[in-house]
Design a protein around this motif. Structure first.
Motif, mmCIF file in Angstrom:
data_model
loop_
_atom_site.group_PDB
_atom_site.id
_atom_site.type_symbol
_atom_site.label_atom_id
_atom_site.label_comp_id
_atom_site.label_asym_id
_atom_site.label_seq_id
_atom_site.Cartn_x
_atom_site.Cartn_y
_atom_site.Cartn_z
ATOM 1 N N PHE A 30 0.829 -1.207 0.000
ATOM 2 C CA PHE A 30 0.000 0.000 0.000
ATOM 3 C C PHE A 30 0.864 1.258 0.000
ATOM 4 C CE2 PHE A 30 -2.716 -3.356 1.542
ATOM 5 C CZ PHE A 30 -3.917 -3.096 0.909
ATOM 6 N N LEU A 31 2.057 1.198 0.585
ATOM 7 C CA LEU A 31 2.972 2.333 0.521
ATOM 8 C C LEU A 31 3.483 2.542 -0.899
ATOM 9 C CD1 LEU A 31 5.053 1.785 3.802
ATOM 10 C CD2 LEU A 31 3.199 3.419 3.404
ATOM 11 N N GLN A 32 3.584 1.434 -1.659
ATOM 12 C CA GLN A 32 3.992 1.541 -3.057
ATOM 13 C C GLN A 32 2.877 2.086 -3.938
ATOM 14 O OE1 GLN A 32 5.390 -2.724 -3.318
ATOM 15 N NE2 GLN A 32 7.032 -1.759 -4.486
ATOM 16 N N HIS A 33 1.639 2.010 -3.472
ATOM 17 C CA HIS A 33 0.481 2.444 -4.252
ATOM 18 C C HIS A 33 -0.303 3.481 -3.435
ATOM 19 C CE1 HIS A 33 1.554 -1.435 -6.032
ATOM 20 N NE2 HIS A 33 0.988 -0.997 -7.152
ATOM 21 N N PRO A 34 0.205 4.706 -3.381
ATOM 22 C CA PRO A 34 -0.463 5.734 -2.565
ATOM 23 C C PRO A 34 -1.871 6.071 -3.030
ATOM 24 C CG PRO A 34 1.274 6.687 -3.941
ATOM 25 C CD PRO A 34 1.417 5.206 -4.041
ATOM 26 N N GLU A 35 -2.220 5.675 -4.270
ATOM 27 C CA GLU A 35 -3.579 5.934 -4.744
ATOM 28 C C GLU A 35 -4.618 5.069 -4.030
ATOM 29 O OE1 GLU A 35 -2.004 2.577 -7.311
ATOM 30 O OE2 GLU A 35 -1.230 4.429 -6.428
ATOM 31 N N LEU A 36 -4.162 3.984 -3.391
ATOM 32 C CA LEU A 36 -5.078 3.120 -2.649
ATOM 33 C C LEU A 36 -5.299 3.686 -1.242
ATOM 34 C CD1 LEU A 36 -3.649 -0.408 -3.568
ATOM 35 C CD2 LEU A 36 -5.722 0.650 -4.473
ATOM 36 N N PRO A 37 -6.534 3.780 -0.792
ATOM 37 C CA PRO A 37 -6.801 4.289 0.576
ATOM 38 C C PRO A 37 -6.143 3.378 1.612
ATOM 39 C CG PRO A 37 -8.816 4.178 -0.719
ATOM 40 C CD PRO A 37 -7.765 3.473 -1.520
ATOM 41 N N PHE A 38 -5.510 3.976 2.618
ATOM 42 C CA PHE A 38 -4.837 3.168 3.611
ATOM 43 C C PHE A 38 -5.810 2.602 4.648
ATOM 44 C CE2 PHE A 38 -1.268 1.954 6.381
ATOM 45 C CZ PHE A 38 -0.391 1.510 5.422
ATOM 46 N N THR A 39 -7.080 2.866 4.427
ATOM 47 C CA THR A 39 -8.083 2.208 5.271
ATOM 48 C C THR A 39 -8.345 0.774 4.819
ATOM 49 O OG1 THR A 39 -9.837 3.116 3.864
ATOM 50 C CG2 THR A 39 -9.240 4.363 5.860
ATOM 51 N N ILE A 40 -7.910 0.445 3.607
ATOM 52 C CA ILE A 40 -8.173 -0.900 3.070
ATOM 53 C C ILE A 40 -7.557 -1.997 3.932
ATOM 54 C CG2 ILE A 40 -7.745 -2.462 1.124
ATOM 55 C CD1 ILE A 40 -8.157 -0.140 -0.750
ATOM 56 N N PRO A 41 -6.287 -1.858 4.392
ATOM 57 C CA PRO A 41 -5.732 -2.939 5.243
ATOM 58 C C PRO A 41 -6.585 -3.227 6.474
ATOM 59 C CG PRO A 41 -3.979 -1.468 4.538
ATOM 60 C CD PRO A 41 -5.270 -0.838 4.102
ATOM 61 N N VAL A 42 -7.119 -2.181 7.079
ATOM 62 C CA VAL A 42 -7.964 -2.389 8.258
ATOM 63 C C VAL A 42 -9.256 -3.106 7.863
ATOM 64 C CG1 VAL A 42 -9.197 -1.259 10.136
ATOM 65 C CG2 VAL A 42 -7.006 -0.329 9.347
ATOM 66 N N GLN A 43 -9.855 -2.674 6.756
ATOM 67 C CA GLN A 43 -11.118 -3.261 6.319
ATOM 68 C C GLN A 43 -10.965 -4.734 5.963
ATOM 69 O OE1 GLN A 43 -12.065 -0.629 3.121
ATOM 70 N NE2 GLN A 43 -12.963 0.945 4.435
ATOM 71 N N VAL A 44 -9.908 -5.069 5.199
ATOM 72 C CA VAL A 44 -9.758 -6.462 4.779
ATOM 73 C C VAL A 44 -9.376 -7.356 5.952
ATOM 74 C CG1 VAL A 44 -9.184 -5.854 2.395
ATOM 75 C CG2 VAL A 44 -7.339 -6.118 4.066
ATOM 76 N N THR A 45 -8.640 -6.796 6.928
ATOM 77 C CA THR A 45 -8.282 -7.578 8.107
ATOM 78 C C THR A 45 -9.524 -7.986 8.887
ATOM 79 O OG1 THR A 45 -6.142 -6.473 8.302
ATOM 80 C CG2 THR A 45 -6.997 -7.561 10.265
ATOM 81 N N VAL A 46 -10.428 -7.029 9.067
ATOM 82 C CA VAL A 46 -11.657 -7.326 9.798
ATOM 83 C C VAL A 46 -12.555 -8.253 8.995
ATOM 84 C CG1 VAL A 46 -13.756 -6.341 10.782
ATOM 85 C CG2 VAL A 46 -11.570 -5.173 11.097
ATOM 86 N N SER A 47 -12.713 -7.973 7.707
ATOM 87 C CA SER A 47 -13.635 -8.778 6.880
ATOM 88 C C SER A 47 -13.153 -10.210 6.726
ATOM 89 C CB SER A 47 -13.805 -8.134 5.504
ATOM 90 O OG SER A 47 -12.568 -8.109 4.804
ATOM 91 N N GLN A 48 -11.834 -10.422 6.811
ATOM 92 C CA GLN A 48 -11.303 -11.776 6.671
ATOM 93 C C GLN A 48 -11.821 -12.704 7.754
ATOM 94 O OE1 GLN A 48 -9.683 -12.997 4.240
ATOM 95 N NE2 GLN A 48 -8.038 -14.393 4.811
ATOM 96 N N THR A 49 -12.108 -12.150 8.925
ATOM 97 C CA THR A 49 -12.554 -12.986 10.039
ATOM 98 C C THR A 49 -14.076 -13.157 10.070
ATOM 99 O OG1 THR A 49 -12.730 -11.080 11.532
ATOM 100 C CG2 THR A 49 -10.609 -12.204 11.426
ATOM 101 N N GLN A 50 -14.771 -12.544 9.103
ATOM 102 C CA GLN A 50 -16.232 -12.566 9.144
ATOM 103 C C GLN A 50 -16.840 -13.720 8.352
ATOM 104 O OE1 GLN A 50 -17.666 -10.198 11.270
ATOM 105 N NE2 GLN A 50 -15.460 -10.015 11.606
ATOM 106 N N ASN A 51 -15.985 -14.557 7.768
ATOM 107 C CA ASN A 51 -16.477 -15.707 7.013
ATOM 108 C C ASN A 51 -17.073 -16.739 7.983
ATOM 109 O OD1 ASN A 51 -16.753 -18.096 5.463
ATOM 110 N ND2 ASN A 51 -15.164 -17.379 4.056
ATOM 111 N N PHE A 52 -18.355 -17.037 7.801
ATOM 112 C CA PHE A 52 -19.046 -17.915 8.742
ATOM 113 C C PHE A 52 -18.410 -19.304 8.790
ATOM 114 C CE2 PHE A 52 -22.583 -20.826 9.876
ATOM 115 C CZ PHE A 52 -22.874 -20.312 11.127
#
Length: 427
Positions: A30-52
């Protein structure tokens, strides 16, 4: 993406815990791609654990810890001794049989290897086994554990790759028997050459066999109940995890009457540590995986492999070899989480069965637990028996060869993997 991979390798070499190495190296993307919001790592980390479906992971871990404190292990050891005590190799053969019987209970290769090292390690050395070979037999026997239901690796692979967990559970039985036979043969040859004696000097009587079978029958029925529940639609994979906890508690409290309040609390405490480490790793792996998908790494890797061969068996050999080599440095759980999205699409593209590939993939990834330089099961056994890693590596070479040969057999004989799931699930 190259910088991410290099950073991951450096952090591992420096001894950083795997979960943090994955997260930090993934954040570099994400540091290499500043165009990507840095909120994405937090979002994907949380969503990864939401798989039933992942709810099955902590439930099966709790069930395994409860069963290990329910008196099942000692009874299975008695059964293993009756089954294999007359074979050359004595306690080494017994340990392999115990690994096969314990697969449906512990679900963890590392836990199984450490437990057996504490139970059988010193008695094996006292009976004349070299410490290195004793450690090797105890460690490599645990390769059976992840592919006998309910292996945690199967649940992770099935969830990530959208593969039927019921079929994966059913597919593990024949490969486990083949691995057991291969390891048993390697132990038999070594015992014959070195003069290791059988554990029992006579055949068990019918009464001894019946008593041992009666003692271990509830553990043996456990994977059968799992498959029956999934096949008949009684449970989903997550719900059957809850059933496993209930089953272990009932057996421990009302059948064997050995699960007391102290043991139950110890099981829950151990489960808290195990669940925390596994789920933390799964959550942080999403940061790394996001870059893999965005950079189309699976397509790139597929192109490289297809440039070598387009034969399905040849591709699976290349993938298994790659996984085996990388497994020398990276834990099996990490490999399953990180490499399933890369290699499974390639196998599907070539018309391969995802269940067949999954079993081969999980076995190849698990072998890394028993090999230097970072094999977790290897270090657990060697530290308990105080065996130098060099001696362990040298003495366990026949066992590594046996496991490798069986893995190749599974690649070239798909029906060895698919026969049981096709029979149970009518395909």
């Amino acid at each position: 993406m190259l910088l991410v991979v290099v950073a991951f390798a450096i952090l591992l070499a420096l001894g950083m815990p795997v979960a943090f190495a994955i997260a930090i190296s993934g954040a570099l993307f994400f540091l290499q791609h500043p165009e990507l919001p840095f909120t994405i790592p937090v979002q994907v980390t949380v969503s990864q654990t939401q798989n039933f479906a992942l709810l099955a992971v902590p439930l099966f871990i709790i069930a395994g810890n409860i069963m290990n404190r329910s008196g099942i292990t000692g009874r299975l050891l008695d059964l293993a001794s009756v089954l294999t005590g007359r074979l050359k190799g004595g306690l080494a053969q017994v340990s392999l049989a115990l690994s096969a019987l314990m697969g449906g209970v512990s679900g963890s290769a590392i836990a199984d290897a450490a437990m057996q090292a504490r139970m059988l390690g010193r008695p094996m050395v006292e009976r004349g086994f070299t410490p290195g070979f004793a450690a090797g037999a105890l460690a490599y026997g645990a390769v059976l554990t992840p592919i006998i239901p309910p292996g945690i690796g199967m649940i992770l692979y099935g969830t990530i790759g959208q593969v039927s967990i019921g079929r994966l559970f059913a597919a593990g039985f024949v490969p486990a028997l083949l691995l057991w036979a291969g390891l048993s043969f390697a132990v038999w040859l070594t015992a014959r050459r070195r003069g290791y004696l059988p554990e029992r000097d006579r055949r068990p009587t019918l009464k001894e066999g019946a008593l041992a079978l009666r003692g271990g029958i509830w553990a043996l029925l456990f994977p059968v109940f799992l498959l029956f529940g999934l096949r008949m639609g009684v449970f989903t994979p997550s719900e059957i995890g809850a059933f496993a906890v209930f089953y272990g508690a009932v057996i421990g409290v009302f059948v064997y009457r050995e699960l007391k309040t102290k043991g139950a609390l110890e099981a829950l405490e151990a489960s808290l540590t195990d669940v925390g480490s596994v789920m933390f790793l799964i959550a942080l792996s999403a940061i790394f995986s996001y870059g893999i998908v965005l950079e189309r790494v699976p397509e790139t890797v597929s192109g490289w492999i297809l440039g070598v061969t387009e034969n399905l068996a040849g591709v699976m050999v290349l993938v298994a070899t790659f996984v085996l080599v990388v497994g020398f440095f990276v834990d099996a759980t990490v490999l399953i989480i990180m490499l399933t999205p890369i290699f499974l699409p390639l196998v599907r593209q070539l018309g391969g069965d995802p269940v067949h590939f999954g079993i081969v993939f999980i076995v190849a990834a698990t072998i890394g637990n028993f090999t230097p330089p970072v094999g977790a099961a290897m270090y657990a056994v060697c530290s308990i028996l105080k065996v130098p890693v060099g001696e362990y590596t040298r003495e366990s070479a026949p066992l590594l060869l046996a496991v490798t040969v069986v893995t190749l057999m599974l690649i070239f004989i798909p029906q060895a993997v698919l026969f049981v799931p096709n029979l149970i699930f009518n395909r």
